[in-house]
Design an enzyme around this catalytic site. Structure first.
Site, short mmCIF file in Angstrom:
data_model
loop_
_atom_site.label_atom_id
_atom_site.label_comp_id
_atom_site.label_asym_id
_atom_site.label_seq_id
_atom_site.Cartn_x
_atom_site.Cartn_y
_atom_site.Cartn_z
N HIS A 108 -7.19 -6.16 -0.38
CA HIS A 108 -5.99 -5.33 -0.28
C HIS A 108 -4.94 -5.91 0.65
O HIS A 108 -3.74 -5.73 0.43
CB HIS A 108 -6.41 -3.93 0.19
CG HIS A 108 -5.33 -2.91 0.22
ND1 HIS A 108 -4.53 -2.62 -0.87
CD2 HIS A 108 -4.89 -2.09 1.24
CE1 HIS A 108 -3.66 -1.67 -0.55
NE2 HIS A 108 -3.85 -1.35 0.72
N ASP A 166 -3.77 1.56 -14.29
CA ASP A 166 -3.08 1.30 -15.55
C ASP A 166 -1.90 2.25 -15.74
O ASP A 166 -0.90 1.90 -16.35
CB ASP A 166 -4.06 1.44 -16.72
CG ASP A 166 -5.05 0.28 -16.79
OD1 ASP A 166 -4.74 -0.80 -16.24
OD2 ASP A 166 -6.13 0.46 -17.40
N SER A 192 0.83 -1.20 0.00
CA SER A 192 0.00 0.00 0.00
C SER A 192 0.87 1.27 0.00
O SER A 192 1.68 1.46 -0.92
CB SER A 192 -0.96 -0.04 1.19
OG SER A 192 -2.01 0.87 1.04
#
Length: 273
Positions: free
Chosen positions: A239, A216, A87
């Site tokens: 996550h 992306d 993260s």
């Protein structure tokens, strides 16, 4: 020199692995990954500034966090390490590799939060300002268990609360982090992707298929900078990959660390397959 509080496992002479956690996290969360996943390695998992048992004072920007990580490596006598970042820790790992490429052998990015949409990051920052905590340990446990996906390890909640829950001055129970540091971190996650064109190592991106942090744009930048030294694997999990996709993360981590394969199959907490 700011030295962070470090959670460490494994032999001192083992191959060094530095793990950078995300916001509202602690280095203690990587105990199982270290002890069961890569027991041969010297795992160094600091509490970032503003989290856990590390210093809580400002500044909390990414450059300061990178300074803290370098200072900690220096203090421990580690010249270069495989760096794993989850993260926000993924963002810090890339900036560490960009600024001090000689300190980073290779990169593993666990669902990194990099170059996020500003409104998305802002909404998460706003949530961090309203941390009212819980009235009891039991209430904290129930709230945290609701956040765990079906089939995930329930033991992770109890271990996390045992190492990261504090009794605040107002009588409420909270996770041990400074909200201002978390707000600052969410702002930093809007930063553009670090320039890794001069980084000679490899970068492995493990994307959580059930989350929406990896963009992306990040993939494209990593591919442009690293070419064949960049690879991505998408894992059907949330996550918190190091908890909820433990086996998959271990397989990829051991391969990146050039460690021999372990038998497949989820390990129980007692280390038995």
């Amino acid at each position: 020199m700011a030295i962070l509080h470090v959670h460490s496992w494994g032999p001192v002479d083992g191959p060094p692995v530095l793990i950078a956690h995300g916001v509202r996290n602690t280095g203690a969360r990587y105990r199982r990954l270290a002890e069961e996943g890569i027991p041969e390695a010297r795992v160094i998992a600091p509490d970032l500034r503003g989290h856990g048992h590390s210093l809580r004072s400002a500044p909390w920007h990414a450059d300061q966090h990178v300074d803290d990580l370098i200072d900690t490596l220096d203090h421990l006598g580690v010249v270069s390490a495989l760096v794993v970042g989850h993260s926000f820790g993924g963002l810090l790992s890339t900036w560490l590799a960009s600024r001090a490429p000689e300190r980073v052998r290779d990169l593993m990015l666990l669902d990194p939060a990099i170059a996020l949409d500003a409104d998305l990051a802002g909404s998460f920052a706003d949530e961090s300002c309203g941390d009212h905590g819980w009235a009891s340990v039991e209430e904290a446990r129930a709230a945290r268990q609701v956040m765990r996906p079906p089939g995930s390890s329930a033991d992770a909640v109890d271990e996390d609360l045992a190492t990261f829950l504090i009794h605040s001055d107002d009588g409420r129970y909270r996770l041990n982090f400074r909200p201002a540091a978390v707000v600052s971190a969410w702002s930093e996650m809007v930063r553009p992707t670090a320039d890794l064109s001069s980084f000679p190592g490899r970068a492995l991106l493990l994307t959580a298929g059930q989350a929406a942090f990896v963009t992306d744009g990040l993939r494209s930048r990593l591919r442009d900078d690293l070419g064949a030294r960049f690879a991505e694997h998408v894992i059907d999990a949330g996550h918190m990959l190091f908890w909820d996709a433990f086996d998959d993360v271990v397989v990829h981590l051991r391969a990146l660390a050039s460690l021999p394969e372990q038998p497949r199959g989820r390990l129980r907490d007692d280390g038995v397959l």
